[in-house]
Scaffold this motif. Structure first.
Motif, PDB file in Angstrom:
ATOM      1  N   GLY A  81       1.073   1.627  -7.706  1.00 48.14           N
ATOM      2  CA  GLY A  81       2.295   2.209  -7.188  1.00 48.14           C
ATOM      3  C   GLY A  81       2.391   2.368  -5.691  1.00 48.14           C
ATOM      4  N   VAL A  82       1.334   2.023  -4.941  1.00 48.95           N
ATOM      5  CA  VAL A  82       1.351   2.177  -3.481  1.00 48.95           C
ATOM      6  C   VAL A  82       1.966   0.928  -2.860  1.00 48.95           C
ATOM      7  N   GLY A  83       3.051   1.101  -2.135  1.00 48.74           N
ATOM      8  CA  GLY A  83       3.692   0.009  -1.421  1.00 48.74           C
ATOM      9  C   GLY A  83       3.616   0.229   0.080  1.00 48.74           C
ATOM     10  N   ASN A  84       4.484  -0.456   0.801  1.00 50.92           N
ATOM     11  CA  ASN A  84       4.389  -0.481   2.259  1.00 50.92           C
ATOM     12  C   ASN A  84       4.528   0.904   2.884  1.00 50.92           C
ATOM     13  N   ILE A  85       5.502   1.670   2.409  1.00 51.53           N
ATOM     14  CA  ILE A  85       5.739   2.997   2.994  1.00 51.53           C
ATOM     15  C   ILE A  85       4.525   3.900   2.800  1.00 51.53           C
ATOM     16  N   TYR A  86       4.070   4.010   1.563  1.00 48.42           N
ATOM     17  CA  TYR A  86       3.056   5.010   1.252  1.00 48.42           C
ATOM     18  C   TYR A  86       1.650   4.557   1.612  1.00 48.42           C
ATOM     19  N   ALA A  87       1.448   3.253   1.799  1.00 49.23           N
ATOM     20  CA  ALA A  87       0.187   2.795   2.377  1.00 49.23           C
ATOM     21  C   ALA A  87       0.089   3.248   3.831  1.00 49.23           C
ATOM     22  N   ASP A  88       1.157   3.024   4.610  1.00 43.62           N
ATOM     23  CA  ASP A  88       1.153   3.465   6.006  1.00 43.62           C
ATOM     24  C   ASP A  88       0.948   4.973   6.111  1.00 43.62           C
ATOM     25  N   GLU A  89       1.659   5.722   5.271  1.00 41.97           N
ATOM     26  CA  GLU A  89       1.567   7.177   5.342  1.00 41.97           C
ATOM     27  C   GLU A  89       0.185   7.680   4.920  1.00 41.97           C
ATOM     28  N   SER A  90      -0.391   7.066   3.901  1.00 42.27           N
ATOM     29  CA  SER A  90      -1.717   7.489   3.440  1.00 42.27           C
ATOM     30  C   SER A  90      -2.786   7.165   4.467  1.00 42.27           C
ATOM     31  N   LEU A  91      -2.698   5.999   5.084  1.00 48.77           N
ATOM     32  CA  LEU A  91      -3.689   5.610   6.095  1.00 48.77           C
ATOM     33  C   LEU A  91      -3.573   6.485   7.336  1.00 48.77           C
ATOM     34  N   TRP A  92      -2.344   6.867   7.701  1.00 49.14           N
ATOM     35  CA  TRP A  92      -2.180   7.793   8.822  1.00 49.14           C
ATOM     36  C   TRP A  92      -2.834   9.136   8.477  1.00 49.14           C
ATOM     37  N   ALA A  93      -2.576   9.629   7.275  1.00 45.22           N
ATOM     38  CA  ALA A  93      -3.145  10.920   6.875  1.00 45.22           C
ATOM     39  C   ALA A  93      -4.665  10.873   6.845  1.00 45.22           C
ATOM     40  N   ALA A  94      -5.231   9.714   6.453  1.00 45.09           N
ATOM     41  CA  ALA A  94      -6.691   9.570   6.369  1.00 45.09           C
ATOM     42  C   ALA A  94      -7.307   9.154   7.698  1.00 45.09           C
ATOM     43  N   GLN A  95      -6.492   8.899   8.710  1.00 43.23           N
ATOM     44  CA  GLN A  95      -6.933   8.464  10.035  1.00 43.23           C
ATOM     45  C   GLN A  95      -7.768   7.181   9.945  1.00 43.23           C
ATOM     46  N   LEU A  96      -7.243   6.214   9.211  1.00 39.69           N
ATOM     47  CA  LEU A  96      -7.907   4.920   9.047  1.00 39.69           C
ATOM     48  C   LEU A  96      -7.003   3.808   9.549  1.00 39.69           C
ATOM     49  N   HIS A  97      -7.580   2.874  10.272  1.00 35.70           N
ATOM     50  CA  HIS A  97      -6.835   1.708  10.743  1.00 35.70           C
ATOM     51  C   HIS A  97      -6.475   0.846   9.535  1.00 35.70           C
ATOM     52  N   PRO A  98      -5.250   0.324   9.475  1.00 36.65           N
ATOM     53  CA  PRO A  98      -4.845  -0.465   8.307  1.00 36.65           C
ATOM     54  C   PRO A  98      -5.623  -1.766   8.126  1.00 36.65           C
ATOM     55  N   ALA A  99      -6.293  -2.251   9.178  1.00 36.95           N
ATOM     56  CA  ALA A  99      -7.097  -3.468   9.059  1.00 36.95           C
ATOM     57  C   ALA A  99      -8.576  -3.175   8.833  1.00 36.95           C
ATOM     58  N   GLN A 100      -8.931  -1.902   8.676  1.00 39.64           N
ATOM     59  CA  GLN A 100     -10.336  -1.554   8.459  1.00 39.64           C
ATOM     60  C   GLN A 100     -10.862  -2.175   7.171  1.00 39.64           C
ATOM     61  N   THR A 101     -12.077  -2.661   7.192  1.00 38.91           N
ATOM     62  CA  THR A 101     -12.702  -3.249   6.015  1.00 38.91           C
ATOM     63  C   THR A 101     -13.938  -2.434   5.632  1.00 38.91           C
ATOM     64  N   ARG A 102     -14.367  -2.622   4.392  1.00 42.85           N
ATOM     65  CA  ARG A 102     -15.615  -2.027   3.903  1.00 42.85           C
ATOM     66  C   ARG A 102     -15.724  -0.551   4.294  1.00 42.85           C
ATOM     67  N   LEU A 103     -14.949   0.273   3.621  1.00 44.67           N
ATOM     68  CA  LEU A 103     -14.909   1.694   3.959  1.00 44.67           C
ATOM     69  C   LEU A 103     -16.228   2.382   3.627  1.00 44.67           C
ATOM     70  N   THR A 104     -16.610   3.294   4.483  1.00 47.01           N
ATOM     71  CA  THR A 104     -17.759   4.135   4.179  1.00 47.01           C
ATOM     72  C   THR A 104     -17.384   5.115   3.070  1.00 47.01           C
ATOM     73  N   ARG A 105     -18.368   5.767   2.526  1.00 46.34           N
ATOM     74  CA  ARG A 105     -18.105   6.739   1.459  1.00 46.34           C
ATOM     75  C   ARG A 105     -17.210   7.856   1.965  1.00 46.34           C
ATOM     76  N   GLU A 106     -17.442   8.295   3.190  1.00 47.35           N
ATOM     77  CA  GLU A 106     -16.634   9.384   3.751  1.00 47.35           C
ATOM     78  C   GLU A 106     -15.202   8.914   3.996  1.00 47.35           C
ATOM     79  N   GLU A 107     -15.024   7.705   4.510  1.00 45.51           N
ATOM     80  CA  GLU A 107     -13.682   7.161   4.738  1.00 45.51           C
ATOM     81  C   GLU A 107     -12.922   6.993   3.427  1.00 45.51           C
ATOM     82  N   ALA A 108     -13.605   6.477   2.414  1.00 47.27           N
ATOM     83  CA  ALA A 108     -12.965   6.289   1.114  1.00 47.27           C
ATOM     84  C   ALA A 108     -12.526   7.626   0.530  1.00 47.27           C
TER      85      ALA A 108
END
Length: 280
Positions: free
Chosen positions: A167-194
């Motif tokens: 159910g996550v699309g363009n709007i809520y991906a951007d909003e979730s990544l902003w809330a998590a302070q993660l770059h949208p191109a980040q790869t291989r998330l650490t356990r803390e980032e995930a």
């Protein structure tokens, strides 16, 4: 495009109008887009549910004489601009006639789809078949999400794939990544980032559902509820659609890039791209 909050709002709004009603006809002129809808005629709508961005109308037979001796589902994907309305309009594509009246499916850009299938049989709908857990359900577990995120490619396209969470699309991906302070191109998330992203997805989706989803602009193709009322979550956007505006957290200018073919908004200060570690 309607995402989980908009589709869930639609489900909640139209279920009282449809649940328990009998479908008399499903009228349209595009059988390639609205498939096997004739099979819904004469069926009672036992209820409505949602899976990711799909609406599911559960259809049960009225009598043993019915041609289909098993339960069916009417699958509805709203596409980019689809939505149900109480009145016919210039973009009405489908008329759902029931024993209590009519409900209209409007879709200016014609990307919406419907199909009647045997209940639970989604072989012709691979996205639905392979969809990940619902973000607001107990099936969405942090440890499972973190395990998948440890080997993911760019995180935003990964979220949009529907495989780690539905159910996550363009709007809520951007909003979730902003809330998590993660770059949208980040790869291989650490356990803390995930973990941060897991909780951000749940929190953002919960607030968006409570607000009735996001309505953007006033054009005919923008999401509205069945009675024409807009959602309100756009008033809470921190990233999506805010390119060039100051970040609500640090004041830096929100940037827009294209990632995986999708416009993507983020804060370059709050959401820096971390170099990929050699080992996790």
């Amino acid at each position: 495009m309607p995402e989980l909050p908009e589709v869930e709002t639609t489900r909640r709004k139209i279920e009282p109008l449809l649940s328990g009603r009998t479908i008399l006809e499903v009228l349209h002129d595009a059988p390639h887009r609205y498939r096997d809808t004739h099979r819904a005629s004469g069926r009672r709508i036992a209820g409505l549910s949602r899976r990711g961005k799909y609406l599911l109308l559960h259809l049960v037979e009225q009598s043993a004489a019915h041609d289909d001796a098993h339960d069916l589902e009417l699958l509805v994907h709203l596409g980019m601009t689809g939505g149900f309305r109480l009145e016919r309009g210039p973009h009405t594509r489908v008329t759902l006639r029931t024993d209590s009246g009519e409900l209209y499916f409007d879709d200016p850009r014609r990307f919406g789809k419907m199909a009647v299938v045997p209940a639970g049989q989604y072989a012709g709908h691979p996205t639905l078949l392979a969809m990940g857990p619902e973000p607001l359900s107990d099936d969405f577990r942090e440890e499972d999400f973190a395990r998948l995120a440890a080997t993911c490619g760019p995180v935003k396209p990964w979220l949009l794939s529907q495989k780690p969470v539905s159910g996550v699309g363009n709007i809520y991906a951007d909003e979730s990544l902003w809330a998590a302070q993660l770059h949208p191109a980040q790869t291989r998330l650490t356990r803390e980032e995930a973990g941060r992203l897991f909780h951000a997805v749940r929190e953002v989706m919960g607030r968006a559902v409570a607000a009735g989803g996001s309505s953007l602009g006033d054009g005919a193709g923008n999401y509205r509820q069945h009675d024409g009322e807009p959602g309100e979550f756009q008033r809470q956007h921190h990233a999506y659609g805010r390119g060039g505006q100051p970040c609500d957290r640090c004041g830096a200018s929100i940037e827009k890039i294209v990632l995986g073919g999708r416009g993507t908004h983020f804060c370059p200060v709050c959401q820096p791209l971390r170099p990929r570690p050699e080992k996790l």
